[in-house]
Design a protein around this motif. Sequence first.
Motif, PDB file in Angstrom:
ATOM      1  N   GLU A 301      31.394   8.224  -5.395  1.00  0.00           N
ATOM      2  CA  GLU A 301      31.336   9.014  -6.241  1.00  0.00           C
ATOM      3  C   GLU A 301      30.052   9.778  -6.825  1.00  0.00           C
ATOM      4  O   GLU A 301      29.166   8.720  -7.408  1.00  0.00           O
ATOM      5  N   ASP A 302      29.362  10.709  -6.398  1.00  0.00           N
ATOM      6  CA  ASP A 302      28.106  11.204  -6.771  1.00  0.00           C
ATOM      7  C   ASP A 302      28.573  12.103  -7.989  1.00  0.00           C
ATOM      8  O   ASP A 302      28.744  13.335  -7.808  1.00  0.00           O
ATOM      9  N   ASP A 303      27.901  11.412  -9.171  1.00  0.00           N
ATOM     10  CA  ASP A 303      27.915  12.501 -10.362  1.00  0.00           C
ATOM     11  C   ASP A 303      26.734  13.089 -10.840  1.00  0.00           C
ATOM     12  O   ASP A 303      26.039  12.513 -11.657  1.00  0.00           O
ATOM     13  N   TYR A 304      26.128  13.924 -10.005  1.00  0.00           N
ATOM     14  CA  TYR A 304      24.887  14.432 -10.229  1.00  0.00           C
ATOM     15  C   TYR A 304      24.568  15.200 -11.476  1.00  0.00           C
ATOM     16  O   TYR A 304      23.321  15.176 -11.907  1.00  0.00           O
ATOM     17  N   ASP A 305      25.445  15.855 -12.143  1.00  0.00           N
ATOM     18  CA  ASP A 305      25.086  16.364 -13.439  1.00  0.00           C
ATOM     19  C   ASP A 305      26.263  16.542 -14.450  1.00  0.00           C
ATOM     20  O   ASP A 305      26.771  17.301 -15.306  1.00  0.00           O
ATOM     21  N   TYR A 306      26.804  15.045 -14.515  1.00  0.00           N
ATOM     22  CA  TYR A 306      28.016  14.921 -15.416  1.00  0.00           C
ATOM     23  C   TYR A 306      27.714  15.410 -16.854  1.00  0.00           C
ATOM     24  O   TYR A 306      28.521  15.947 -17.355  1.00  0.00           O
ATOM     25  N   ASP A 307      26.454  15.281 -17.313  1.00  0.00           N
ATOM     26  CA  ASP A 307      26.183  15.312 -18.675  1.00  0.00           C
ATOM     27  C   ASP A 307      26.166  16.993 -19.076  1.00  0.00           C
ATOM     28  O   ASP A 307      26.285  17.199 -20.161  1.00  0.00           O
ATOM     29  N   PHE A 308      26.347  17.792 -18.058  1.00  0.00           N
ATOM     30  CA  PHE A 308      26.275  19.167 -18.573  1.00  0.00           C
ATOM     31  C   PHE A 308      27.543  19.871 -18.179  1.00  0.00           C
ATOM     32  O   PHE A 308      27.730  20.267 -17.115  1.00  0.00           O
ATOM     33  N   HIS A 309      28.445  19.822 -19.191  1.00  0.00           N
ATOM     34  CA  HIS A 309      29.353  20.411 -19.104  1.00  0.00           C
ATOM     35  C   HIS A 309      29.846  21.313 -20.532  1.00  0.00           C
ATOM     36  O   HIS A 309      29.635  20.864 -21.557  1.00  0.00           O
TER      37      HIS A 309
END
Length: 488
Positions: A301-309
Amino acid sequence: MTAYQSLLVIDKTAKLPAYLQLANQMMNLIRGGELRAGQKLLGTRQLAQLLGLHRKTVVQAYDELLAQGWLESRTGSGTYVVENLPEMTPQPFGDVSKNVLNPAKTAGFSFNETPHLQRPVMVSGRPYHLDDGFPDPRMAPLNELSGAYRSNLLHGNSYVRLGYGDTKGSSWLRRELAVYLNETRGLKITEENVLITRGTVMGLYLVATGLLNKGDNVAVGALSWLGANMNFRQAGAHLHSLTVDDHGPVVEELEQLCQKKTIRLVYLTSHHHYPTTVALRADRRLKLLQLAETYGFIVFEDDYDYDFHYLSKPLLPLAAVDRAGMVLYCGSFTKTISPAFRVGYLVGPENVISHLAQLRRIIDRQGDTMLENSLAELLQNGVIQRHLRKSLRAYRERRDVFCELLKTELGNYLDFQVPNGGMAVWARFDKSIDMEKLSEKALKKDLFFSNGLQHNDSDNVLNATRLGFASSTPEELEQSVGILKKVI
């Protein structure tokens, strides 16, 4: 003597001392066969007069060559090229340029160049850029980071602080990351579940090298990140494509694939699918984890920009609801701060992390401990958390401005969906537009964006690309869209 004068030329204005120039040139003459094994050299006084040098300079040069084993001194006889050198054949005179290779440009040995590694490096450097979805480094907490770096560099036990550390990475950063990921992503981990890497790419390389065997089957989205695919191909894996729709990869296709072949690993960007930015739907997440347990494949699981939602609270990662230890979760500070800071993390079961840490040791003994500890300090003090909240507000505004500009100024030329998160828009251009030429024309107007050709395959020309908005201010986005409209 004439040969000596023509072959040995000393530049007295050069920074390199004259004796080393002379020693190096004589060494090259021996290597090239112009000075043969056992050949007697001119005396130091005679050579000094010939070259217009002080005798001590020639003595120093001879001493250097004697110390390196190129020359030998015979008492009462003189100085000679050593006898035990292999026979060298001097280059013939005349025009031999066609047969001479430049060793600085072309190797004398053969090697296989692999096509899957041929991937252009994305470097902009232009005033305006609609990039792949990068952060704005002007917003990064650089003052706080530089202060933390200086503090970690100067204070504490220097032997411990500046010595070798754990191959898993800074224990301080791993502890702080475990706390941060547990709080923000619902994980239930300790520092022993965390391996610090140089970024997501390093995490991918370690997993592909340490957990895949040649011939293994790996499932990826038909539209997926080329950097991941390259790593799997480098490991000798066979790639199998899954259809990607408005809700992410179609998991039903994966189930059918598992019934026919043994799948070793599934790679996905579940939160904002790369490149289309869509989120993997909740029912597909649950189904994927069930399939992983049933068929025993690894989920990367590549979560490259989780913080930006930008809407409500984002869906938790697959790793947060993994009860069977099938998920390896990877992220980095690239999208948080800047791509220049190569610090990422790989989260997984302790035994896997220990195994991959052993592999990491033969690639890169450890990371940048000073930088890792500095980021740990910023996490501990809440600096990164505050930076993320500030960035989230700014990037949401930029997304809204950019999407409105695309709709009003370029609505006749491209189609897109407003992304719920991330830093880029997946734009599908009219088929009549030549993306390669469009990108080249824009570059001449100081606007950089990818032509999107890397997303195509032999059977399907998408005429689509990612247009990043986060790294530009609203004013810069307006200028960029204006340039794009003109070149279209």
